[in-house]
Design a protein around this motif. Structure first.
Motif, PDB file in Angstrom:
ATOM      1  N   PHE A 301      -1.829  -6.214   7.320  1.00  0.00           N
ATOM      2  CA  PHE A 301      -1.674  -4.786   7.028  1.00  0.00           C
ATOM      3  C   PHE A 301      -0.250  -4.430   6.626  1.00  0.00           C
ATOM      4  CE2 PHE A 301      -5.631  -2.723   7.676  1.00  0.00           C
ATOM      5  CZ  PHE A 301      -6.359  -3.574   8.496  1.00  0.00           C
ATOM      6  N   SER A 302       0.719  -5.052   7.288  1.00  0.00           N
ATOM      7  CA  SER A 302       2.110  -4.726   6.958  1.00  0.00           C
ATOM      8  C   SER A 302       2.406  -5.080   5.516  1.00  0.00           C
ATOM      9  CB  SER A 302       3.084  -5.464   7.856  1.00  0.00           C
ATOM     10  OG  SER A 302       2.546  -5.669   9.108  1.00  0.00           O
ATOM     11  N   MET A 305       0.926  -2.748   3.153  1.00  0.00           N
ATOM     12  CA  MET A 305       1.597  -1.459   3.076  1.00  0.00           C
ATOM     13  C   MET A 305       2.912  -1.535   2.302  1.00  0.00           C
ATOM     14  SD  MET A 305       2.488   1.157   6.090  1.00  0.00           S
ATOM     15  CE  MET A 305       0.957   0.979   6.883  1.00  0.00           C
ATOM     16  N   PHE A 323      -3.412   2.710  -7.716  1.00  0.00           N
ATOM     17  CA  PHE A 323      -3.696   3.508  -6.518  1.00  0.00           C
ATOM     18  C   PHE A 323      -5.118   3.225  -6.043  1.00  0.00           C
ATOM     19  CE2 PHE A 323       0.048   5.714  -5.871  1.00  0.00           C
ATOM     20  CZ  PHE A 323       0.507   6.373  -6.992  1.00  0.00           C
ATOM     21  N   ILE A 326      -5.439  -0.232  -4.511  1.00  0.00           N
ATOM     22  CA  ILE A 326      -4.799  -0.328  -3.191  1.00  0.00           C
ATOM     23  C   ILE A 326      -5.685   0.336  -2.141  1.00  0.00           C
ATOM     24  CG2 ILE A 326      -2.853   0.480  -1.810  1.00  0.00           C
ATOM     25  CD1 ILE A 326      -1.070   0.073  -4.160  1.00  0.00           C
ATOM     26  N   THR A 327      -6.232   1.513  -2.497  1.00  0.00           N
ATOM     27  CA  THR A 327      -7.107   2.212  -1.551  1.00  0.00           C
ATOM     28  C   THR A 327      -8.312   1.349  -1.197  1.00  0.00           C
ATOM     29  OG1 THR A 327      -6.478   4.213  -2.737  1.00  0.00           O
ATOM     30  CG2 THR A 327      -8.243   4.405  -1.123  1.00  0.00           C
ATOM     31  N   PHE A 330      -7.373  -1.431   1.108  1.00  0.00           N
ATOM     32  CA  PHE A 330      -7.197  -0.988   2.489  1.00  0.00           C
ATOM     33  C   PHE A 330      -8.545  -0.774   3.173  1.00  0.00           C
ATOM     34  CE2 PHE A 330      -3.038  -0.716   3.965  1.00  0.00           C
ATOM     35  CZ  PHE A 330      -2.183  -0.337   2.941  1.00  0.00           C
ATOM     36  N   LYS A 331      -9.451  -0.113   2.430  1.00  0.00           N
ATOM     37  CA  LYS A 331     -10.767   0.157   3.023  1.00  0.00           C
ATOM     38  C   LYS A 331     -11.464  -1.142   3.394  1.00  0.00           C
ATOM     39  CE  LYS A 331     -11.767   4.657   1.044  1.00  0.00           C
ATOM     40  NZ  LYS A 331     -11.984   5.753   1.908  1.00  0.00           N
ATOM     41  N   ILE A 334      -9.934  -2.623   6.442  1.00  0.00           N
ATOM     42  CA  ILE A 334     -10.326  -1.887   7.653  1.00  0.00           C
ATOM     43  C   ILE A 334     -11.728  -2.306   8.083  1.00  0.00           C
ATOM     44  CG2 ILE A 334     -10.878   0.383   8.567  1.00  0.00           C
ATOM     45  CD1 ILE A 334      -8.700   1.517   6.800  1.00  0.00           C
ATOM     46  N   GLN A 338     -12.949  -3.966  11.505  1.00  0.00           N
ATOM     47  CA  GLN A 338     -13.815  -3.285  12.459  1.00  0.00           C
ATOM     48  C   GLN A 338     -15.048  -4.086  12.809  1.00  0.00           C
ATOM     49  OE1 GLN A 338     -14.335   0.448  10.507  1.00  0.00           O
ATOM     50  NE2 GLN A 338     -12.856   1.473  11.819  1.00  0.00           N
TER      51      GLN A 338
ATOM     52  N   LEU B 132       1.838   5.343   3.742  1.00  0.00           N
ATOM     53  CA  LEU B 132       0.458   5.049   3.429  1.00  0.00           C
ATOM     54  C   LEU B 132      -0.186   6.144   2.593  1.00  0.00           C
ATOM     55  CD1 LEU B 132      -1.686   3.001   3.873  1.00  0.00           C
ATOM     56  CD2 LEU B 132      -2.380   4.180   5.936  1.00  0.00           C
ATOM     57  N   THR B 136      -1.880   5.678  -1.107  1.00  0.00           N
ATOM     58  CA  THR B 136      -3.302   5.810  -1.412  1.00  0.00           C
ATOM     59  C   THR B 136      -3.643   7.183  -1.937  1.00  0.00           C
ATOM     60  OG1 THR B 136      -3.722   6.487   0.851  1.00  0.00           O
ATOM     61  CG2 THR B 136      -3.941   4.157   0.340  1.00  0.00           C
ATOM     62  N   GLU B 139      -6.240   9.291  -0.030  1.00  0.00           N
ATOM     63  CA  GLU B 139      -7.675   9.066  -0.152  1.00  0.00           C
ATOM     64  C   GLU B 139      -8.294   8.565   1.138  1.00  0.00           C
ATOM     65  OE1 GLU B 139      -8.743  10.095  -4.020  1.00  0.00           O
ATOM     66  OE2 GLU B 139     -10.004   8.708  -2.902  1.00  0.00           O
ATOM     67  N   LEU B 140      -7.472   8.099   2.083  1.00  0.00           N
ATOM     68  CA  LEU B 140      -8.040   7.581   3.322  1.00  0.00           C
ATOM     69  C   LEU B 140      -8.220   8.717   4.325  1.00  0.00           C
ATOM     70  CD1 LEU B 140      -5.934   4.322   3.833  1.00  0.00           C
ATOM     71  CD2 LEU B 140      -8.210   4.535   2.869  1.00  0.00           C
ATOM     72  N   GLU B 144      -8.665   6.409   9.462  1.00  0.00           N
ATOM     73  CA  GLU B 144      -8.299   5.156   8.811  1.00  0.00           C
ATOM     74  C   GLU B 144      -6.780   5.008   8.756  1.00  0.00           C
ATOM     75  OE1 GLU B 144     -10.408   5.751   5.162  1.00  0.00           O
ATOM     76  OE2 GLU B 144     -12.089   4.508   5.812  1.00  0.00           O
ATOM     77  N   LEU B 147      -5.557   3.985  12.086  1.00  0.00           N
ATOM     78  CA  LEU B 147      -5.844   2.573  12.361  1.00  0.00           C
ATOM     79  C   LEU B 147      -4.869   1.655  11.649  1.00  0.00           C
ATOM     80  CD1 LEU B 147      -7.808   0.489  13.591  1.00  0.00           C
ATOM     81  CD2 LEU B 147      -9.060   0.547  11.443  1.00  0.00           C
ATOM     82  N   VAL B 148      -4.652   1.906  10.362  1.00  0.00           N
ATOM     83  CA  VAL B 148      -3.784   1.024   9.574  1.00  0.00           C
ATOM     84  C   VAL B 148      -2.359   1.035  10.120  1.00  0.00           C
ATOM     85  CG1 VAL B 148      -2.743   0.669   7.324  1.00  0.00           C
ATOM     86  CG2 VAL B 148      -5.139   1.214   7.474  1.00  0.00           C
ATOM     87  N   CYS B 149      -1.851   2.234  10.441  1.00  0.00           N
ATOM     88  CA  CYS B 149      -0.476   2.296  10.940  1.00  0.00           C
ATOM     89  C   CYS B 149      -0.348   1.566  12.270  1.00  0.00           C
ATOM     90  CB  CYS B 149      -0.033   3.746  11.094  1.00  0.00           C
ATOM     91  SG  CYS B 149       0.084   4.592   9.525  1.00  0.00           S
ATOM     92  N   LYS B 151      -2.200  -0.936  13.325  1.00  0.00           N
ATOM     93  CA  LYS B 151      -2.278  -2.368  13.070  1.00  0.00           C
ATOM     94  C   LYS B 151      -0.954  -2.883  12.534  1.00  0.00           C
ATOM     95  CE  LYS B 151      -4.957  -4.962  13.231  1.00  0.00           C
ATOM     96  NZ  LYS B 151      -5.184  -5.886  14.318  1.00  0.00           N
ATOM     97  N   ALA B 152      -0.340  -2.115  11.618  1.00  0.00           N
ATOM     98  CA  ALA B 152       0.907  -2.577  11.009  1.00  0.00           C
ATOM     99  C   ALA B 152       2.001  -2.711  12.064  1.00  0.00           C
ATOM    100  CB  ALA B 152       1.350  -1.619   9.900  1.00  0.00           C
TER     101      ALA B 152
END
Lengths: 743, 187
Positions: A301-302, A305, A323, A326-327, A330-331, A334, A338, B132, B136, B139-140, B144, B147-149, B151-152
């Motif tokens: 994740f890092s 980002m 964009f 990237i979105t 990320f999805k 995730i 999960q 983030l 994006t 869009e998240l 979400e 969660l991402v932050c 995890k990072a």
């Protein structure tokens, strides 16, 4: 200027500043002693007219706490020298410091003044003139280096073109064009070597066209020697020219300054390979230092980002695409995080993967057999005489190889849908399979070529016998055995010629490369340009949206193109010994490719929707290039070492083996003991690869040790940082909120 | 190299070449780019070091920066006053750090500065969330993003203070294979 808040890079500056002040303090302590000695010096210098020293004395006295080098003990002198060296190192490393520009400029000014002041003074005493001379030479050398760097950067072509592509398509597509430019540079050097040291000397100083049999078109072929079809096939006048091996004469020294032609030919052949190795390995070593450990999942994740945005993008459409991608990425990440991935149907997946690999192997075997079959067939055609066959039958081999190279990768793509891998892994498998395909094709081609060579060598024996009969018949007709009849003058075109397998090999490679080039360009025009034109103009009169659905605009296939480039270069390396014109041809091809593909990518391609760069792919491609280099030089080396050169053509005709030219040069051009030494070193043809291997090993070991050293440095820095933070904590708690308010 | 130009003295050009990764020609080109951003404000003669700063709004309008979601932060990190007003020195410095020749360590330092929105020398949760969202285009969903932050931070935080210090960031970024190729602007 004291930095306002403590940030990572400023500690360096602080350290330096403190060290400087500390030095000043030390010197101040010495001041009184120096002043006394100064006055003593002044008095003595009054009697001896040493004006320079006198003025220096005045300066020294005026400056606060400055040292006088000639009065210092050797160890203080050493320390001063160290300080000067440190300043010099600081100047060198200034551009890598994270200070604001103003600080850098001020530090630069200070350090330069310091160095100037003490460098000259350090030179007093023994060896002063030598020291001053050394200093001046270093300065001049630095200036020369800087001018050369400036010149080199000014010479780099296509910078703006690549920038445009980068801003439209991102760094992955642009990496292909950067690779192409790098290849162009290598080929430029290879061209320089072959053109300047082989083709030009023979053309200028060798015997002209038509003077000896090997340089003349035989009478039988003369009629069609100028036809375009023949020239396109590299026969006729093109064959009997400096472009191919067969034209070169085996005279040991040509021209008025005794240019050793056969030696030069051999050494250039070896030199091109050696240079290529050196460049590829050097680039690999440089890349290995820069790239981190690839495919580490611990920072998923890092990294997404902080390193997913491509700063090169400057086009709004590409930015939108980026964009979106990237979105999506990320999805996906995730989701993967999960849901625990239940590996249901693992047996089905495994079975499908085995099936896919089996299909791929069948494909590879099939293509290999097809090429072998086609090459044998073309040999049969050649025996029948080429005029009786259609264009397709004459160019069958090249067309088949190019078409296979075009369609099989698509087939592999379809098969890989069975495998259900992560896209990054799938890309690596795809690259590996295409690599195996090209390699298999190339080697099948070479094996078939070896058959043709052996055929020609058998023919040679027959022709040799025929020639002796023919010569005998000549003399029989002109006089009795005992008379010293003048030699019969026969036009070189009428002399019966021996077969020349080297030229044949050269010609085959040249034809292969030309057909490969043509296929690439035609695929580009049809697959990309025509497709884009159709999609754009048929869109309003078509039932479904051509732009969104099938076929839509094509994306630029980075990996396919890079592989094509690598294999093209492999063929050049293979054939350059037998056809000195190959690097020149390749240079032209790369030049045209650059412009054509730049135009095509800007005009017909859309930015990739999902970018899966095989990370560390730079080194992956370099590694492939190295493997190809090694594999392409193997056949050439094999033929040089085992097959005797043709007796009637080329610079090595008449010798037992091609590398005998080295032996000959050692015996005749060097003193006697030289050749004895070298004869003990036995076969140069065996020693060279061994040496190359050793150099490879050494370089590899050196770069590994370097990376270990760097890891050590990193750990040390971390330790430092931890202790600094601890100190900071203490500092903060003892000074309270004042510090935070001022920050 | 024989080109007579009157924008900088030779010493100035040499100093710039020592302090950045650019060659003479590139520095002159940078000056012309800086000049075309505001032809009336930027003097053509820099020999007496004029004190001229261009505002943030002009700089982020450059084609190289226009589409970058972090353009404001980039310019702010290189400005002396922290508000994004760049003098020519800082302009050159910015592109030098972002150029191909800059080493990884230098880029890591400035990347940390760029992503540190509240300039407190730590990448805390709010900084990561802002990064983030810029990345994006929001869009998240908030869950979400959360969660991402998390995890990072979990991945990179070494000292357990729930935010990333420079050491944590550097440790994470130096292993990233894509960092050098993406943190790069060609001018």
């Amino acid at each position: 200027p004291r930095p306002s808040h403590f940030s990572p890079g400023d500690e360096d500056f602080q350290e330096n500043h403190e060290r400087q002040k500390h030095k000043g303090k030390r010197r101040n302590g010495d001041r009184p002693k120096n002043k006394r000695e100064n006055q003593r010096r002044k008095r003595s210098s009054n009697s001896e007219p040493e004006t320079s020293e006198e003025s220096e004395d005045e300066e020294e006295v005026n400056n606060d706490g400055e040292v006088r080098p000639e009065l210092l003990s050797p160890e203080e002198l050493e320390k001063l020298k160290e300080a000067v060296d440190e300043k010099k190192k600081l100047i060198q490393s200034l551009r890598g410091k994270p200070w604001p520009m103003k600080q850098k400029l001020v530090t630069l000014r200070e350090s330069q003044l310091f160095v100037e002041k003490y460098e000259g003074a350090l030179g007093k005493g023994k060896g002063r003139k030598l020291y001053a001379y050394k200093v001046m030479m270093t300065k001049k050398w630095k200036k020369f280096q800087r001018d050369f760097e400036n010149f080199k950067t000014a010479c780099i072509p296509w910078e703006m073109k690549i920038k445009e592509i980068e801003s439209h398509f991102g760094s992955s597509v642009a990496s292909y064009f950067i690779f192409l430019r790098w290849m162009y540079g290598i080929n430029m050097i290879l061209f320089g070597l072959t053109f300047g040291l082989v083709m030009v000397p023979e053309a200028l100083m060798g015997r002209p066209y038509g003077s000896i049999p090997r340089k003349t078109v035989p009478r039988a072929e003369e009629a069609g020697a100028m036809d375009f079809a023949v020239l396109w096939d590299f026969g006729g006048y093109a064959q009997y020219s400096v472009l191919f091996y067969g034209y070169y004469n085996n005279q040991r020294a040509i021209g008025w300054f005794k240019f050793r032609m056969p030696l030069s030919y051999f050494l250039v052949g070896v030199g091109t390979v050696a240079y290529s190795y050196m460049v590829v390995i050097r680039t690999m070593a440089r890349n290995a230092n820069e790239s981190g450990v690839g495919d580490d999942n611990s920072f998923n994740f890092s990294w997404k980002m902080f390193t997913s945005w491509d700063y090169l993008i400057g086009n709004p459409e590409t930015a939108d695409n980026k964009f979106a991608s990237i979105t999506t990425s990320f999805k996906e990440a995730i989701l993967e995080e999960q849901e625990s991935r239940k590996d249901d149907n693992i047996h089905l997946t495994r079975f499908l993967r085995v099936l896919a690999n089996f299909l791929v192997l069948c494909c590879l075997a099939g293509s290999g057999y097809l090429i072998y079959f086609v090459v044998r067939r073309s040999q049969k055609f050649a025996l029948d005489g080429l005029e009786n066959h259609t264009w397709w039958e004459r160019n069958e081999v090249n067309m088949v190889m190019s078409l296979l190279g075009m369609f099989c990768p698509m087939l592999f793509d379809v098969i890989s849908a069975l495998e259900n891998y992560h896209p990054r892994v799938a890309l690596q498998w795809q690259l590996g399979r295409i690599f195996a395909l090209f390699l298999g094709n190339l080697y099948t081609f070479i094996i078939a070529l070896m058959d043709a060579i052996n055929l020609k060598r058998k023919e040679e024996k027959v022709v040799k016998y025929n020639i002796t009969m023919w010569e005998a018949s000549l003399y029989n007709g002109t006089g009795s055995e005992n008379s010293t009849a003048p030699p019969v003058t026969i036009h070189p075109a009428d002399v019966p010629r021996g077969p020349c397998w080297e030229t044949m090999v050269g010609q085959e490679f040249v034809r292969l490369i030309i057909s490969d080039t043509m296929t690439t360009y035609i695929t580009l025009l049809i697959g990309d340009f025509l497709r884009a034109v159709l999609v754009r103009f048929l869109n309003h009169c078509w039932c479904w949206d051509l732009e969104a659905g099938f076929p839509s605009y094509s994306e630029f296939d980075v990996s396919g193109n890079v592989l094509g480039l690598i294999f093209n270069q492999g063929m050049i390396w293979m054939g350059a010994f037998y056809a000195p014109c190959l690097p020149a041809l390749n240079l032209l091809r790369l030049h045209v490719s650059m412009y054509l593909q730049c135009w095509a990518v800007m005009c017909c391609n859309v930015p990739q929707e999902r970018v899966f760069k095989a990370s560390g792919s730079n080194n992956f491609y370099m590694a492939m290039l190295l493997v190809i280099l090694f594999l392409s030089t193997l056949p050439a080396i094999y033929t040089i070492v085992t097959i005797p050169p043709s007796f009637d053509c080329g610079p090595f005709s008449g010798k037992n083996r091609m590398f005998d030219v080295i032996q000959e040069t050692l015996e005749s051009d060097f003193p006697a003991w030289f050749s004895k030494v070298f004869s003990y070193a036995s076969n140069p043809g065996l020693v060279l690869p061994f040496i190359l291997l050793m150099v490879l090993a050494i370089y590899y070991l050196q770069s590994t040790s370097k990376s270990y050293r760097e890891a050590n440095v990193e750990l040390k820095n971390k330790l430092q940082m931890v202790t600094q933070r601890l100190d900071n904590f203490v500092f903060l708690t003892s000074y309270g909120s004042d510090f935070i308010l001022n920050a | 190299m024989g080109n007579k130009q009157t924008i900088f003295t030779d010493e100035q050009l040499d100093a710039y070449q020592d302090c950045t990764f650019f060659t003479r020609k590139e520095i002159l080109r940078l000056h012309s780019r800086y000049h075309e951003l505001a032809p009336h404000l930027v003097p053509m003669d820099y020999t007496n070091e004029p004190d001229c700063k261009l505002p943030l709004a002009l700089i982020v309008d450059m084609p190289e920066l226009k589409e970058n979601p972090f353009r404001n932060r980039i310019v702010e990190s290189f400005s002396e006053d922290g508000m994004g007003n760049l003098s020519f020195n800082e302009f050159v410095d910015m592109f030098s750090v972002l150029s191909e020749m800059a080493p990884r360590e230098l880029k890591a330092i400035y990347a940390f500065k760029i992503y540190d929105y509240n300039v407190d020398n730590y990448l805390c949760k709010e900084d990561l969330e802002k990064t983030l969202n810029k990345l994006t285009k929001e869009e998240l969903t908030p869950e979400e993003v959360e969660l991402v932050c998390e995890k990072a931070i979990e991945e990179a935080d070494l000292d357990g203070d729930n935010k990333l210090s420079y050491a944590d960031f550097e440790n994470m970024i130096t292993r990233a294979p894509d960092f050098l190729s993406t943190f790069h602007i060609r001018i």
